[in-house]
Motif scaffolding. Sequence first.
Motif, PDB file in Angstrom:
ATOM      1  N   ILE A 230     -19.387   5.313   2.249  1.00  0.00           N
ATOM      2  CA  ILE A 230     -17.949   5.301   1.993  1.00  0.00           C
ATOM      3  C   ILE A 230     -17.167   5.442   3.292  1.00  0.00           C
ATOM      4  N   GLY A 231     -17.608   6.314   4.177  1.00  0.00           N
ATOM      5  CA  GLY A 231     -16.956   6.464   5.470  1.00  0.00           C
ATOM      6  C   GLY A 231     -15.832   7.477   5.465  1.00  0.00           C
ATOM      7  N   SER A 232     -15.110   7.561   6.571  1.00  0.00           N
ATOM      8  CA  SER A 232     -14.067   8.575   6.749  1.00  0.00           C
ATOM      9  C   SER A 232     -12.914   8.367   5.778  1.00  0.00           C
ATOM     10  N   LEU A 233     -12.256   9.474   5.419  1.00  0.00           N
ATOM     11  CA  LEU A 233     -11.163   9.475   4.458  1.00  0.00           C
ATOM     12  C   LEU A 233      -9.865   9.916   5.118  1.00  0.00           C
ATOM     13  N   PRO A 234      -8.722   9.584   4.513  1.00  0.00           N
ATOM     14  CA  PRO A 234      -7.441  10.093   5.042  1.00  0.00           C
ATOM     15  C   PRO A 234      -7.436  11.617   5.037  1.00  0.00           C
ATOM     16  N   PRO A 235      -6.848  12.254   6.044  1.00  0.00           N
ATOM     17  CA  PRO A 235      -6.930  13.713   6.168  1.00  0.00           C
ATOM     18  C   PRO A 235      -6.105  14.494   5.153  1.00  0.00           C
ATOM     19  N   SER A 236      -5.008  13.929   4.626  1.00  0.00           N
ATOM     20  CA  SER A 236      -4.146  14.692   3.711  1.00  0.00           C
ATOM     21  C   SER A 236      -3.229  13.737   2.950  1.00  0.00           C
ATOM     22  N   LEU A 237      -2.550  14.293   1.956  1.00  0.00           N
ATOM     23  CA  LEU A 237      -1.576  13.511   1.201  1.00  0.00           C
ATOM     24  C   LEU A 237      -0.201  13.633   1.845  1.00  0.00           C
ATOM     25  N   PRO A 238       0.619  12.586   1.768  1.00  0.00           N
ATOM     26  CA  PRO A 238       1.969  12.677   2.347  1.00  0.00           C
ATOM     27  C   PRO A 238       2.886  13.507   1.461  1.00  0.00           C
ATOM     28  N   ALA A 239       3.974  13.982   2.014  1.00  0.00           N
ATOM     29  CA  ALA A 239       4.984  14.707   1.236  1.00  0.00           C
ATOM     30  C   ALA A 239       5.807  13.708   0.438  1.00  0.00           C
ATOM     31  N   PRO A 240       6.239  14.077  -0.760  1.00  0.00           N
ATOM     32  CA  PRO A 240       7.039  13.145  -1.571  1.00  0.00           C
ATOM     33  C   PRO A 240       8.411  12.892  -0.950  1.00  0.00           C
ATOM     34  N   SER A 241       8.900  11.679  -1.135  1.00  0.00           N
ATOM     35  CA  SER A 241      10.224  11.320  -0.609  1.00  0.00           C
ATOM     36  C   SER A 241      10.770  10.146  -1.400  1.00  0.00           C
ATOM     37  N   LEU A 242      12.084   9.968  -1.337  1.00  0.00           N
ATOM     38  CA  LEU A 242      12.718   8.847  -2.020  1.00  0.00           C
ATOM     39  C   LEU A 242      12.562   7.589  -1.183  1.00  0.00           C
ATOM     40  N   PRO A 243      12.101   6.470  -1.783  1.00  0.00           N
ATOM     41  CA  PRO A 243      11.981   5.225  -1.003  1.00  0.00           C
ATOM     42  C   PRO A 243      13.346   4.655  -0.684  1.00  0.00           C
ATOM     43  N   GLY A 244      13.427   3.902   0.416  1.00  0.00           N
ATOM     44  CA  GLY A 244      14.680   3.267   0.780  1.00  0.00           C
ATOM     45  C   GLY A 244      15.076   2.167  -0.185  1.00  0.00           C
ATOM     46  N   LEU A 245      16.381   1.924  -0.317  1.00  0.00           N
ATOM     47  CA  LEU A 245      16.891   0.949  -1.290  1.00  0.00           C
ATOM     48  C   LEU A 245      17.352  -0.348  -0.634  1.00  0.00           C
ATOM     49  N   ALA A 246      17.025  -0.552   0.638  1.00  0.00           N
ATOM     50  CA  ALA A 246      17.521  -1.731   1.353  1.00  0.00           C
ATOM     51  C   ALA A 246      17.029  -3.029   0.732  1.00  0.00           C
ATOM     52  N   ASP A 247      15.805  -3.043   0.232  1.00  0.00           N
ATOM     53  CA  ASP A 247      15.212  -4.273  -0.319  1.00  0.00           C
ATOM     54  C   ASP A 247      15.377  -4.385  -1.830  1.00  0.00           C
ATOM     55  N   LEU A 248      16.239  -3.553  -2.428  1.00  0.00           N
ATOM     56  CA  LEU A 248      16.358  -3.526  -3.892  1.00  0.00           C
ATOM     57  C   LEU A 248      16.666  -4.890  -4.500  1.00  0.00           C
ATOM     58  N   PRO A 249      17.663  -5.654  -4.011  1.00  0.00           N
ATOM     59  CA  PRO A 249      17.958  -6.951  -4.645  1.00  0.00           C
ATOM     60  C   PRO A 249      16.782  -7.922  -4.588  1.00  0.00           C
ATOM     61  N   GLU A 250      16.060  -7.937  -3.467  1.00  0.00           N
ATOM     62  CA  GLU A 250      14.970  -8.898  -3.293  1.00  0.00           C
ATOM     63  C   GLU A 250      13.729  -8.517  -4.085  1.00  0.00           C
ATOM     64  N   LEU A 251      13.595  -7.245  -4.441  1.00  0.00           N
ATOM     65  CA  LEU A 251      12.374  -6.792  -5.111  1.00  0.00           C
ATOM     66  C   LEU A 251      12.507  -6.731  -6.632  1.00  0.00           C
ATOM     67  N   THR A 252      13.680  -7.045  -7.153  1.00  0.00           N
ATOM     68  CA  THR A 252      13.867  -6.960  -8.608  1.00  0.00           C
ATOM     69  C   THR A 252      12.942  -7.923  -9.342  1.00  0.00           C
ATOM     70  N   GLY A 253      12.888  -9.171  -8.877  1.00  0.00           N
ATOM     71  CA  GLY A 253      12.011 -10.162  -9.505  1.00  0.00           C
ATOM     72  C   GLY A 253      10.546  -9.775  -9.437  1.00  0.00           C
ATOM     73  N   PRO A 254      10.020  -9.464  -8.240  1.00  0.00           N
ATOM     74  CA  PRO A 254       8.628  -9.011  -8.161  1.00  0.00           C
ATOM     75  C   PRO A 254       8.344  -7.763  -8.999  1.00  0.00           C
ATOM     76  N   ALA A 255       9.337  -6.856  -9.101  1.00  0.00           N
ATOM     77  CA  ALA A 255       9.136  -5.635  -9.895  1.00  0.00           C
ATOM     78  C   ALA A 255       8.933  -5.970 -11.370  1.00  0.00           C
ATOM     79  N   VAL A 256       9.659  -6.961 -11.868  1.00  0.00           N
ATOM     80  CA  VAL A 256       9.499  -7.374 -13.263  1.00  0.00           C
ATOM     81  C   VAL A 256       8.097  -7.941 -13.484  1.00  0.00           C
ATOM     82  N   ALA A 257       7.623  -8.761 -12.551  1.00  0.00           N
ATOM     83  CA  ALA A 257       6.280  -9.337 -12.674  1.00  0.00           C
ATOM     84  C   ALA A 257       5.214  -8.250 -12.642  1.00  0.00           C
TER      85      ALA A 257
END
Length: 556
Positions: A230-257
Amino acid sequence: MSHAVVHALTAARSLLPHRSDYASLRRTWRGDLLAGLTVGIVALPLALAFGVSSGVGAEAGLVTAIVAGLVAAVFGGSHVQVSGPTGAMVVVLAPIVATHGVGAVALLSVLAGVIVVLLGATRLGRAVAYIPWPVVEGFTLGIGVIIFLQQVPSAVSAHVMPGQNTAVAAFEALGAAPWPRAVASVGVVVFVAAVTLLVPRLHRAFPASLIAIVAASFGAALLGLDVERIGSLPPSLPAPSLPGLADLPELTGPAVAIAALAAIESLLSARVASGLAGPDGRTTGPYNPDRELVGQGLASLAAGFFGGMPATGAIARTAVNVRSGGRSRLAAIVHALVLLGVVYLAAPLVAQIPLAALAGVLMVTAGRMVSVRTARRVLGSTRHDAVAFVLTAVITVSFDLIVAIQIGLVAAALLTLRQFAKLGGVRREPIVGPAHDDDERIAVFRLDGLMFFGAAERILSEISGLSSAPGIEVVVLRLSQLRYLDATGAQALVEVIRLLEARGITVLLKGVQEQHLQLVQRVGVIAELRHHRHLFDSLDDAVEHARSHVHRARSV
């Protein structure tokens, strides 16, 4: 409190966790713990590999398996479903990542999660019940084949390009395998498969998959086998955060799919899992499809906040869970906690597990999913069901899951419509009672069964043909035996009346049912009659009126 409010509260409560979710824990907790441990180890390399293949990285795959796996286990509608990143999602995500970048995936996961939650809250989860049994079984067969083929590269220590067709990748792996070094990997696969199959014969309670993985790992280490780990693993989990909304209009179609893929794959996985039998030979029981969508949507939402990717129910891990003895949500919860524990506590040990050992477990799981008995039953049922079954299975392997379901549904629908169309027919009947002069100039036709868009054209042609006999002056159409009439069928009646009246043949309608009356009026069936009084409730009255027409015509 009004009845509507009570009903709404009851419906909402059915979509939320409840104490009854864990009612069986006193009987099943040992099996659930062992199954969760087994699935956690099996899911680890899959999560890492799917993260890398989709382009978002191993850490995102692992985060998704932990966070989404835990949330879906608690909030989902299946007691045994195991969720996380899947191969089908990778195929959809990879081009989106290439276009919009890795940073867009977290927002995409949140958007898709919101859509899936809304699908569940609006009770659209039960739509999967309309997927025919042959299509589900064809999907299951195809998934089993895909799972088996996915393990071929690991089984022969070969590397192939990610994102390509599974069958093509398997054949490429066989050609690119580093023989004879790959013999060691094949040996590990054979050993794990043998242990997994033989241990249950000693005692069904033994965790065969886990025993096989542990034994193979120690054996490979003691013998110094040159096999990939399997090999080496990531050392830890990231802290939760709100994703940026800059790409919101362009991602609406892919999000539906992606939401559509997540909903269909999760519901089909849960449906397949409900029919799988565990080591004790018993199936896992029913699931709540609407709650399953809510749980899967919340899982993708949570994964997006932690920088993960969209999640779905994973049939491979779910099947391992069931086959390993998982019976309650505890198994999937333990699976997520095992992955979390691996990140912080046991990464060096798990890193030494041969990938071929995991491939062996999944190959056995895939083999158990392919039921020869079920395939024979479907193939021996009806011709159109057999075609839908084979077509769905072949397309699942050749293309992808969503295309397979779409084509399988279309094929099943078309073939079923063809069968239904045969239920609609028309035949000429003799006039009951004492014969009268010139009765041969009256034709009585009885329309049976279904007159809808699939049968209307044929019935129109049959009536036109039967009415073309010389000497016919009056046609009586008996509609009392029609069980179903749609707008196309009603329009066919309009064309029949118009055609016959143009030939100088008077058309009388008998027995228009109450549920069809409004439709025939709106479409214009009655308006096409020569006279509004040419509508009868009694066949005797219709025949008597027809005779009067013929008599008047003879008298002129």
